[in-house]
Design an enzyme around this catalytic site. Sequence first.
Site, short mmCIF file in Angstrom:
data_model
loop_
_atom_site.label_atom_id
_atom_site.label_comp_id
_atom_site.label_asym_id
_atom_site.label_seq_id
_atom_site.Cartn_x
_atom_site.Cartn_y
_atom_site.Cartn_z
CG HIS A 175 38.37 43.37 45.44
ND1 HIS A 175 39.14 43.94 44.46
CD2 HIS A 175 39.15 42.47 46.05
CE1 HIS A 175 40.34 43.38 44.47
NE2 HIS A 175 40.37 42.48 45.44
CE LYS A 184 30.58 50.36 33.91
NZ LYS A 184 31.81 50.57 34.62
NE ARG A 185 28.60 39.64 35.56
CZ ARG A 185 28.79 38.47 36.15
NH1 ARG A 185 29.98 37.90 36.12
NH2 ARG A 185 27.80 37.84 36.72
CE LYS A 235 40.88 46.99 32.33
NZ LYS A 235 39.95 45.91 32.71
CE LYS A 286 29.62 46.27 38.05
NZ LYS A 286 30.94 46.90 38.30
CB THR A 324 39.84 48.21 36.44
OG1 THR A 324 38.91 47.13 36.29
CG2 THR A 324 40.45 48.15 37.83
C1 26Q Z 1 30.39 36.26 46.77
C2 26Q Z 1 29.65 35.34 47.52
C3 26Q Z 1 29.07 34.26 46.92
C4 26Q Z 1 29.24 34.08 45.55
C5 26Q Z 1 29.98 34.98 44.81
C6 26Q Z 1 30.56 36.08 45.40
C7 26Q Z 1 31.33 37.06 44.60
C8 26Q Z 1 31.92 36.75 43.37
C9 26Q Z 1 32.63 37.71 42.63
C10 26Q Z 1 31.49 38.34 45.07
C11 26Q Z 1 32.20 39.29 44.36
C12 26Q Z 1 32.77 39.00 43.13
C13 26Q Z 1 33.48 40.01 42.34
C14 26Q Z 1 33.67 41.25 42.75
C15 26Q Z 1 34.32 42.27 41.92
O1 26Q Z 1 34.63 42.03 40.77
N1 26Q Z 1 34.56 43.47 42.47
C16 26Q Z 1 35.16 44.54 41.71
O2 26Q Z 1 36.55 44.53 41.98
C17 26Q Z 1 37.22 45.46 41.14
C18 26Q Z 1 38.71 45.31 41.38
O3 26Q Z 1 39.05 45.82 42.63
C19 26Q Z 1 36.73 46.88 41.40
O4 26Q Z 1 37.35 47.73 40.48
C20 26Q Z 1 35.22 46.96 41.26
O5 26Q Z 1 34.77 48.23 41.63
C21 26Q Z 1 34.57 45.88 42.10
O6 26Q Z 1 33.17 45.87 41.87
#
Ligand code: 26Q
Length: 754
Positions: free
Chosen positions: A311, A491-492, A602, A497, A598
């Site tokens: 992702h 979004k976050r 929406k 972003k 995503t």
């Molecule tokens: C990694 C290492 C240590 C601690 C936390 C993490 C961590 C936690 C959450 C790394 C990534 C996430 C979340 C990632 C995420 O939400 N990615 C998004 O995924 C969506 C669905 O595929 C995409 O549409 C987005 O583009 C993407 O940013």
Amino acid sequence: MTEMEIALSGYCKKDIAHCTYEELYTALLHIVEEKSRQRIAPVKGRKLYYISAEFLIGKLLSNNLINLGLYDDVKACLEAHGKSMAELEEVEPEPSLGNGGLGRLAACFLDSVATLNLPGDGIGLRYHCGLFHQNFENGLQNERPDFWLGGHDWAVKTSKTYPVSLAGADYTARLYQIAVTGYEGRTNFLNLFDLDTIDESLIGDGISFDKTDIAKNLTLFLYPDDSDDAGRLLRIYQQYLMVSAGTQMILEECMERGSDLHDLYDYAAVQINDTHPSMVIPELIRLLCEKDIDFDEAVEIVTRTCAYTNHTILAEALEKWPRHYLETVVPQLMPVIEKLDMIVRSKVEDVSTAIIDANNIVHMAHMDIHFTHSTNGVAALHTEILKNSELNSFYRLYPEKFNNKTNGITFRRWLLKCNPELTAFIESLIGPGFKKDASLLEKLADFASDEKVLHQLARIKQDNKRALAQWLNHTQGVTLNPDSLFAIQSKRLHEYKRQQLNLLYLIHQYFEIKSGHLPAAPLTAIFGAKAAPAYTIAKDIIHALLTLSQVIAADPEVSKWLQIVFIENYNVTAAEKMIPACDLSEQISLASKEASGTGNMKFMLNGALTLGTMDGANVEIADAVGNGNIYIFGQSSAQVIRRYGNGSYCAREWYEIDPNIRRAVDFLTGSEMLSRGSSEHLTRLHDEFIGKDWFQTLPDFNAYVVRKNQALSDYAFNSYDWTRRALINISRAGFFSSDRTIAEYNEDIWHLGV
Ligand code: 26Q
């Protein structure tokens, strides 16, 4: 009495009009449970296990009622007794068991799997607190724990438990289940694991807690990290609890259905959602070996059973653990991981693909790619970037493993539930078929020059804008101008972003208005975003936006034309109110950085036009709607990758050459901002823009200003055409249904039984 009246008053043992909303909610929880149980169907052939550290499911009551075909009856019944569905929904706490896109995607996928009548469950963790609750104090984000459990939740405690060994000590994982109801489909389950010994009283000030005793704290919190890495050890403990209990459950189910484990892949398809559940690979191998399967065969079985989704291309978000962390937490897995590393080293010359590198760092994504049969990206551009740059050395080894699955969203929540007025209108035009076959939305294009239809569509948008305004007035005490253009970026909060690009635009507009260059239409810039608590610059950006919002609000000359609203505690529930009210959807990430997005889908589905870069799924949205129906700007991903490659970007040069950029950046530390905001935060952000600007905001600034002003002027001077283009956007949104995405996963990767 209707059937629903009998059922509801029967559960509550009194007249509906005399019930509290809590009583009605509890009664409906039971009614839904009973009805969904009737839709549990036997499993034949392969079953999907979607394993994910996050499932951002959002509130479930209305969603379940819609999917079970009960919604209209319940609503009518409540209204007949003077009760409102909206107030009833307030009773339910939102399960915010995810950070953002990845977790929400997992929730959309479960809905689609059940809707398509496919056998497939989720496996995850029952966090006691979901993503932190956000509020603003003195222009700064404040975090509080989000307790969502406590009687009103959907997770049913089961008697199933599994032993899990963590750092050499034994723990007991308990299974909780949430029924996943498909739309006119089957019922599957979201399986969430937890320990019985968790102690919520450990939580101290804000979201801090005593990290020493894992028996008490293991599942207390969802990590609010979204790519910042903190609390690493505890994260590994969490991941292994999920993986180990999940693996035991999978093997138990498959054996009950007749598997002798040599044929596991005929019974199970395991989808690994990013690297967070990657330990499922060595854990499965370990357990198969314990059942007397030879190591090499176990590796083969697991490789054929598991598939991996990537992702992100942000290097810092790819999980890499120091070997000694794993040796501490999961010593039983280390021999397996070492053997896998040896296999790779004996087969592959390129050491950059090793699982354990020369610095004793374990690369989870490398293990995933070597030891699963499928690696997929989440949008066409993202998959190409993985193949051609980020994961190129793996692609050259295994070209056949790489594939794309462009993300999607469930239309049940993101249209039927959140925008009933638009749903009813679409149904009146093209019939109800689009609810299950989203491609039928294309029929809407027949109405693109039908004045009456466009007029009605514009009226619905206006109603939704008013509803959002009313909600914000009620919750945050702000007053919105529903005749302004609503541009939403939700979004976050992350530098890639580029909420900070939006910030620079707003400062620029402030100057333009002050100097008499009035915009074509008034603009309301709406934000919803949480920043990881340890992410300093993200918090500075929030502070700058909140401060600017005050500066503008205090200036009557400007506030007639410009307003900034930052929605507190953005979550699924807030998104459901914001998205139907949006005119312009801000998707302005630095090209190449947003894997898919995503939210973009929406907003489009709800009749917003997109203002965006050629990044992630924006590229496919632009393809689908055509150039005239989207506002694209900015550098291409190829340009960006080149600039990173030759290290040629220097923010200061852009700042020095362009007076508009300089004026906007310097405003951050000018007297207007400093009189209301904090010098520490604003100065740091100011310096970041000039000294680093890692996500190349400045090169895209002018193109962004031009495109956004073009949108304002189109909105003001040609509203008829604006609505026509909104209709085209809706009509082309069918491709972005997660039903399509899941059908593709099933066709290419899972081959589930029916
Ligand atoms: C990694 C290492 C240590 C601690 C936390 C993490 C961590 C936690 C959450 C790394 C990534 C996430 C979340 C990632 C995420 O939400 N990615 C998004 O995924 C969506 C669905 O595929 C995409 O549409 C987005 O583009 C993407 O940013």
